[in-house]
Scaffold this active site. Structure first.
Site, mmCIF file in Angstrom:
data_model
loop_
_atom_site.group_PDB
_atom_site.id
_atom_site.type_symbol
_atom_site.label_atom_id
_atom_site.label_comp_id
_atom_site.label_asym_id
_atom_site.label_seq_id
_atom_site.Cartn_x
_atom_site.Cartn_y
_atom_site.Cartn_z
ATOM 1 N N HIS A 65 0.833 -1.194 0.000
ATOM 2 C CA HIS A 65 0.000 0.000 0.000
ATOM 3 C C HIS A 65 0.868 1.244 0.000
ATOM 4 O O HIS A 65 2.032 1.203 0.397
ATOM 5 C CB HIS A 65 -0.933 0.023 1.216
ATOM 6 C CG HIS A 65 -0.206 -0.021 2.530
ATOM 7 N ND1 HIS A 65 0.249 -1.192 3.081
ATOM 8 C CD2 HIS A 65 0.159 0.957 3.391
ATOM 9 C CE1 HIS A 65 0.852 -0.936 4.229
ATOM 10 N NE2 HIS A 65 0.817 0.364 4.445
ATOM 11 N N CYS A 203 2.176 3.959 11.572
ATOM 12 C CA CYS A 203 3.076 3.423 10.555
ATOM 13 C C CYS A 203 3.345 4.531 9.542
ATOM 14 O O CYS A 203 2.688 5.579 9.576
ATOM 15 C CB CYS A 203 2.481 2.183 9.877
ATOM 16 S SG CYS A 203 1.032 2.501 8.852
#
Length: 699
Positions: A65, A203
């Site tokens: 992603h 993240c």
């Protein structure tokens, strides 16, 4: 607003055998649907995100992603692989692959859907349904439904997908005084207070891992009978945990790969600090570790009051990191704080030399003699201010190495040890050793359990007193003089360098400067050079090293800028734009200007940069070029010894790096199959056959 995923974005027979091929196949579907505008540019962004951390998860899941300027709207493509593809998960390859694409400025509503999907992936019923589905429409419907509503098993939890704090319910029942049902009203016995944990997950992209870690930690806490509230610091923003919730917590868990925002809020609590994947893969261990630290009364960041600030990201090493990794982190913390002193002091000194000549170093103190109308007085002023900044180099280095190891209590003994290193002429090496000793002493003191009444004075009285006494004694009496002798020996060796030896050193320094482009290895070489010129009377060898280091550090961004100019078709549109900025960054000695290129294509860019840096470093040393300024790039050329040869060394290295990167990227373009270079939609329209055609058409 279109659906996040549709049937034409689902491939139930994904034939790719590598994660790169899988990403390309799924991205081609996005491009065919008009959701990705530049396939290669988007894949470069996916690869750059993958370089930061593998995206494989336990349970056979891969979630490549990224956020990218080449994405028009948040999109998800799904592939199911019978052969399974390695995405770096601890338990092996993945058969369920989700390619998540978000625009660079993705809105919070769509990111909420993506984060909700990330949580759903932690539910085995959801993943089992994806494995058994036999129609793309069914898979798309499953993902859309679970992206909008609570995943199975989550109905009892108060959950939002935008980063709102969520609590894992413990479900502890209340009992009557006897423990048995009675018809008469009885005063119930108060249940034992649950163990309370607050957690933060984050993240680099804030899309998937952030929310998966939150889900895993909540479930593990519930199973352990603990009460846990999570602050997800994702791309959709975050809602701060209430101060009262943090104050009531017994422990803190940080599962993060980027800096925790406003970390000082959690000061003074037993803290478990790990990477975000640890929060996904071993949440039960983290909850147990938090309990153990609380039981021992162990705190990683003593609370000094409301003014407590957050430590830098590299101040705490993640649990499980090896000693070498932690040592590098501690040293880089010190270097990162030292560099501004080097730049400010060095440039002031360089400017003083440019105005008043090198004899200005012997001028009287401007406090005793300063004439406003004399150029020499102004030059002396600049020189002495720069020299004052330079006197802080070693103390700051030592102080912040200790800070990286032990947080704020390490500052006092670190600065004291660094100043002593300067006093006894132990120099840069002495500062390194003093900082490490100071941090180790403070960490040792913090391991002792002390009564609650004394905890308030520990960080402001006891720890500074004991640690400064220990570090000062060791530096003055035990290890200071041997280190000073080693420093002098190294200086003498540098002065003796000539011919082949100097060239070899130039090659090594050039390779180090270009290996990680502003990272730890680059900073080690830079700190080595600046430590040499920080002396009041730097040696000729030290000046040569400073020249070689700066010249080599200019090469990578200049080479990438030149390559995007002469062979623009080998680079994405974003890279060509970055190339324009790289001209200025390279000329200013900012090696980080090449990072976007290295992140997108490290196997071709980094070796090319290292080759050019080695050439430049070797030539600079061979030409006996010198430099008294620690920074400035081409703007300090007047302060360089043999400036024309110095510029020639930079041009030669830039040419080598440019030629090599163009050659390597040209090979990639030539080797790539023609079908891979045509967008998926084009392949379908042109009559492509076989698996390639199958991947391009709507299922």
């Amino acid at each position: 607003m279109r659906e996040l995923i549709t049937a034409d974005l689902v491939d139930l027979d994904l034939s790719a055998d590598t994660k790169e091929a899988a990403a390309r196949s799924l991205a081609a579907r996005m491009a065919a649907a008009g959701r990705v505008t530049d396939l290669d540019g988007f894949l470069a962004d996916v690869a750059a995100r993958e370089e930061q951390m593998p995206t494989g998860l336990d349970g056979g899941i891969g979630i490549p992603h990224c956020r990218s300027e080449h994405v028009t709207e948040p999109t998800l493509a799904f592939g199911r692989s019978a052969a399974r593809i390695d995405f770096g998960a601890p338990d092996g390859p993945a058969d369920l692959i989700f390619l998540i694409a978000a625009p660079a400025g993705a809105d919070s509503d769509h990111l909420s859907i993506l984060s909700s999907l990330a949580r759903s992936l932690m539910d085995t019923a959801f993943t089992d349904a994806l494995r058994s589905a036999d129609e793309p429409e069914r898979v798309a419907a499953l993902i859309r439904r679970d992206g909008r509503t609570e995943a199975p098993g989550e109905a009892a939890q108060a959950t939002t997908a935008t980063g709102t704090p969520r609590a894992a319910a413990t479900g502890t029942p209340r009992a009557t005084a006897t423990g048995t049902p009675r018809a008469t009203v009885t005063e119930p016995q108060a249940p034992a207070a649950p163990f309370r944990i607050v957690a933060v997950t984050s993240c680099p992209t804030g899309i998937a891992h952030t929310y998966m870690a939150a889900e895993s930690l909540e479930r593990a806490a519930a199973e352990a009978g603990a009460e846990l509230v999570v602050e997800t610091q994702g791309s959709a923003g975050f809602d701060r945990l209430p101060a009262a919730t943090i104050a009531a917590a017994d422990a803190v868990i940080f599962a993060h790969d980027v800096e925790v925002r406003d970390k000082g809020r959690f000061a003074g609590k037993p803290t478990v600090d790990v990477g975000v994947k640890a929060g996904i893969n071993r949440p039960a261990e983290l909850v147990a570790e938090a309990r153990e630290k609380a039981a021992r009364g162990e705190t990683s960041a003593p609370a000094d009051g409301p003014e407590q600030g957050s430590a830098p990201m590299d101040a705490g090493a993640a649990a499980g990191d090896g000693f070498g990794t932690r040592l590098r982190t501690w040293l880089m913390t010190g270097v990162s704080y030292m560099v501004p002193f080097v730049a400010a002091g060095g440039l002031l000194i360089a400017l003083a030399f440019a105005i008043g000549g090198y004899e200005i170093a012997s001028a009287k103190s401007v406090a005793d003699h300063f004439v406003w109308t004399e150029t020499a007085s102004w030059a002396a002023l600049l020189f002495q201010v720069g020299g004052a900044a330079f006197t802080f180099l070693v103390p700051v280095l030592a102080g912040y190495i200790a800070y990286g190891m032990a947080d704020r209590p390490g500052l006092v003994p670190g600065f004291v040890g660094g100043f002593i290193a300067t006093t006894i002429k132990a120099g840069f090496l002495g500062g390194l050793v003093a900082g490490l000793i100071a941090g180790a002493v403070v960490m040792g003191i913090q391991r002792f359990s002390v009564p609650g009444a004394l905890r308030g004075i520990m960080p402001v009285v006891v720890i500074p007193l004991i640690s400064s006494a220990v570090v000062g004694s060791l530096m003055f009496v035990v290890i200071g003089k041997p280190i000073a002798s080693a420093q002098q020996s190294m200086t003498d060796w540098l002065n003796s360098l000539s011919g082949a030896n100097a060239v070899i050193l130039g090659v090594i320094l050039g390779l180090m400067m270009c290996f990680d482009l502003g990272g730890p290895v680059n900073k080690v070489a830079y700190a080595f050079a600046t430590g040499g010129i920080a002396a009041s009377d730097p040696s000729t060898g030290s000046l040569k090293i400073m020249a070689a280091v700066m010249a080599a550090g200019m090469v990578p961004p200049l080479a990438m800028a030149l390559a995007t100019t002469v062979r623009g078709r080998l680079f994405t549109k974003a890279e060509r734009e970055n190339g324009k900025a790289a001209w200025v960054l390279g000329a200013s000695f900012i090696s980080e200007g090449a990072i976007p290129f290295a992140a997108a294509d490290p196997l071709r860019v980094i070796p090319s940069a290292m080759a050019g840096g080695a050439v430049t470093g070797a030539l600079s040393m061979a030409f006996d070029c010198t430099l008294r300024a620690p920074h400035g790039g081409i703007f300090v050329v007047p302060l360089i010894g043999r400036p024309f040869l110095y510029l020639l060394a930079i041009v030669a290295g830039t040419a080598v790096s440019t030629g090599l990167v163009i050659f390597l990227k040209g090979l990639r373009k030539t080797a790539r199959p023609e079908a891979d270079r045509v967008p998926a939609a084009g392949r379908a329209e042109s009559g492509a056959t076989g698996d390639e055609s199958k991947a391009a058409v709507t299922v």
